[in-house]
Structure formats: C-alpha cells, structure tokens
Design a protein around this motif. Structure first.
Motif, short mmCIF file in Angstrom:
data_model
loop_
_atom_site.label_atom_id
_atom_site.label_comp_id
_atom_site.label_asym_id
_atom_site.label_seq_id
_atom_site.Cartn_x
_atom_site.Cartn_y
_atom_site.Cartn_z
N ALA A 105 -5.77 1.25 3.01
CA ALA A 105 -4.70 0.90 3.96
C ALA A 105 -5.03 -0.41 4.67
N TYR A 106 -6.29 -0.59 5.04
CA TYR A 106 -6.69 -1.83 5.69
C TYR A 106 -6.55 -3.01 4.74
N MET A 159 -2.59 6.02 5.58
CA MET A 159 -3.17 6.53 6.83
C MET A 159 -2.79 8.00 7.04
N TRP A 172 3.12 1.11 2.59
CA TRP A 172 2.10 1.90 1.90
C TRP A 172 0.89 2.17 2.78
N SER A 173 0.61 1.25 3.69
CA SER A 173 -0.53 1.48 4.58
C SER A 173 -0.29 2.70 5.47
N LEU A 210 -4.57 -3.39 2.31
CA LEU A 210 -3.16 -3.72 2.07
C LEU A 210 -2.57 -4.54 3.22
N THR A 211 -3.18 -4.48 4.39
CA THR A 211 -2.64 -5.24 5.52
C THR A 211 -3.15 -6.68 5.56
#
Length: 52
Positions: free
Chosen positions: A44-45, A7, A2-3, A47-48
């Motif tokens: 996105a960040y 992005m 998903w990230s 999610l990481t």
C-alpha cells in the motif's frame, strides 16, 4: 484506491492473527498472518509513491 483496499486487508489479517492467538493455534500461523499484513501495508505504501 488500491492502497485503501490493501490497508483494509492488512487490518483483516491482523484481526485474524489476534483471533488465532486467542484460540491457542500454532505460533507459525500467527507469524504468517502478521507477515502477510506487513507485506500488504508495504505494498500500500509503495503504491502511494510517485512514479519516477
């Protein structure tokens, strides 16, 4: 996974903002697109990050 999608979405939103800038559209439209791109990159960040 998903990230990467987020992005890619951010890239499309920045491209849209640049396109609206070239078309001399109102400033608030560009700001909204840049803001959404920033939020997409932030998501996105986040999610990481590892789960606590």
């Amino acid at each position: 996974m998903w990230s990467l999608v987020l992005m890619g979405l951010a890239g499309l939103l920045v491209g849209g903002a640049l396109s609206f800038r070239q078309q001399k559209s109102p400033r608030w439209v560009q700001v909204v697109f840049y803001g959404l791109a920033g939020m997409s990159l932030l998501a996105a960040y986040l999610l990481t990050l590892p789960a606590s």
